[in-house]
Design a protein around this motif. Sequence first.
Motif, PDB file in Angstrom:
ATOM      1  N   GLU A 199       0.866  -1.175   0.000  1.00  0.00           N
ATOM      2  CA  GLU A 199       0.000   0.000   0.000  1.00  0.00           C
ATOM      3  C   GLU A 199       0.899   1.219   0.000  1.00  0.00           C
ATOM      4  N   THR A 200       0.428   2.284  -0.645  1.00  0.00           N
ATOM      5  CA  THR A 200       1.149   3.553  -0.608  1.00  0.00           C
ATOM      6  C   THR A 200       0.149   4.646  -0.263  1.00  0.00           C
ATOM      7  N   PRO A 201       0.610   5.796   0.173  1.00  0.00           N
ATOM      8  CA  PRO A 201      -0.308   6.903   0.466  1.00  0.00           C
ATOM      9  C   PRO A 201      -0.985   7.460  -0.787  1.00  0.00           C
ATOM     10  N   TRP A 202      -0.490   7.112  -1.970  1.00  0.00           N
ATOM     11  CA  TRP A 202      -0.977   7.720  -3.215  1.00  0.00           C
ATOM     12  C   TRP A 202      -1.879   6.808  -4.032  1.00  0.00           C
ATOM     13  N   THR A 203      -2.047   5.583  -3.575  1.00  0.00           N
ATOM     14  CA  THR A 203      -2.859   4.617  -4.309  1.00  0.00           C
ATOM     15  C   THR A 203      -3.847   3.961  -3.352  1.00  0.00           C
ATOM     16  N   GLU A 204      -4.875   3.317  -3.904  1.00  0.00           N
ATOM     17  CA  GLU A 204      -5.875   2.635  -3.079  1.00  0.00           C
ATOM     18  C   GLU A 204      -5.614   1.141  -3.037  1.00  0.00           C
ATOM     19  N   GLY A 205      -5.620   0.591  -1.827  1.00  0.00           N
ATOM     20  CA  GLY A 205      -5.444  -0.851  -1.659  1.00  0.00           C
ATOM     21  C   GLY A 205      -4.018  -1.296  -1.897  1.00  0.00           C
ATOM     22  N   ARG A 206      -3.865  -2.635  -1.836  1.00  0.00           N
ATOM     23  CA  ARG A 206      -2.543  -3.227  -2.077  1.00  0.00           C
ATOM     24  C   ARG A 206      -2.358  -3.416  -3.576  1.00  0.00           C
ATOM     25  N   LEU A 207      -1.262  -2.889  -4.073  1.00  0.00           N
ATOM     26  CA  LEU A 207      -0.935  -2.986  -5.491  1.00  0.00           C
ATOM     27  C   LEU A 207       0.456  -3.583  -5.639  1.00  0.00           C
ATOM     28  N   THR A 208       0.707  -4.193  -6.779  1.00  0.00           N
ATOM     29  CA  THR A 208       2.036  -4.732  -7.061  1.00  0.00           C
ATOM     30  C   THR A 208       2.754  -3.781  -8.006  1.00  0.00           C
ATOM     31  N   PHE A 209       3.902  -3.312  -7.558  1.00  0.00           N
ATOM     32  CA  PHE A 209       4.759  -2.447  -8.369  1.00  0.00           C
ATOM     33  C   PHE A 209       5.981  -3.252  -8.779  1.00  0.00           C
ATOM     34  N   SER A 210       6.464  -3.018  -9.992  1.00  0.00           N
ATOM     35  CA  SER A 210       7.693  -3.671 -10.427  1.00  0.00           C
ATOM     36  C   SER A 210       8.464  -2.742 -11.353  1.00  0.00           C
ATOM     37  N   GLY A 211       9.769  -2.937 -11.354  1.00  0.00           N
ATOM     38  CA  GLY A 211      10.643  -2.134 -12.200  1.00  0.00           C
ATOM     39  C   GLY A 211      12.077  -2.302 -11.785  1.00  0.00           C
ATOM     40  N   PRO A 212      12.980  -1.633 -12.479  1.00  0.00           N
ATOM     41  CA  PRO A 212      14.399  -1.766 -12.153  1.00  0.00           C
ATOM     42  C   PRO A 212      14.724  -1.090 -10.820  1.00  0.00           C
ATOM     43  N   LEU A 213      15.687  -1.642 -10.143  1.00  0.00           N
ATOM     44  CA  LEU A 213      16.197  -0.988  -8.939  1.00  0.00           C
ATOM     45  C   LEU A 213      16.870   0.316  -9.354  1.00  0.00           C
TER      46      LEU A 213
END
Length: 170
Positions: free
Chosen positions: A68-82
């Motif tokens: 969860e983040t303060p800018w999105t709703e609910g639990r989301l999966t984020f992915s990308g390069p470190l």
Amino acid sequence: MTTRISLLALLLTAASTLLPVSARALDVPKGDVILTVTGRLDHPNADGKAQFDLPMLEALAGRSGEMETPWTEGRLTFSGPLLRSVLTAAGAHGTKVKLTALNDYSAELPMEDATDLDTMLATRMNGAVMSVRDKGPLFLIYPFDEKPELMNEKYFSRSVWQIRDIEVTE
């Protein structure tokens, strides 16, 4: 003589594949540039800058995390390069990193946020490429899923979305 030259060429080619990414030249983007890194770089690929398209970024070492983040709703999966993978590919060296968004909002963070934390430049949210409307094309995500102690204003203010540029200083 020709055999020796062929053998030497083969050995050099094999050795170059064993070099870490940081010792190799950075490819030139084939698609739309979505990120430009400037500043103290050893591996620029365009007039002293390191430019990346989406496939270049997604080919780098990365991570995925559900949170969860303060800018999105609910639990989301984020992915990308470190973030550190991107900086390593550009041959960046310095003590500070400044991220600038499409709307010119910027935040400066210490290089340790890239080297010591698994911060990612999220390119995808729930598996879909992030659009500008959804905080893309790049969103700096701290590892809130692994380190809940990062859920505070200090790191929130550094979590830039719609990133277009990174500048490495000092």
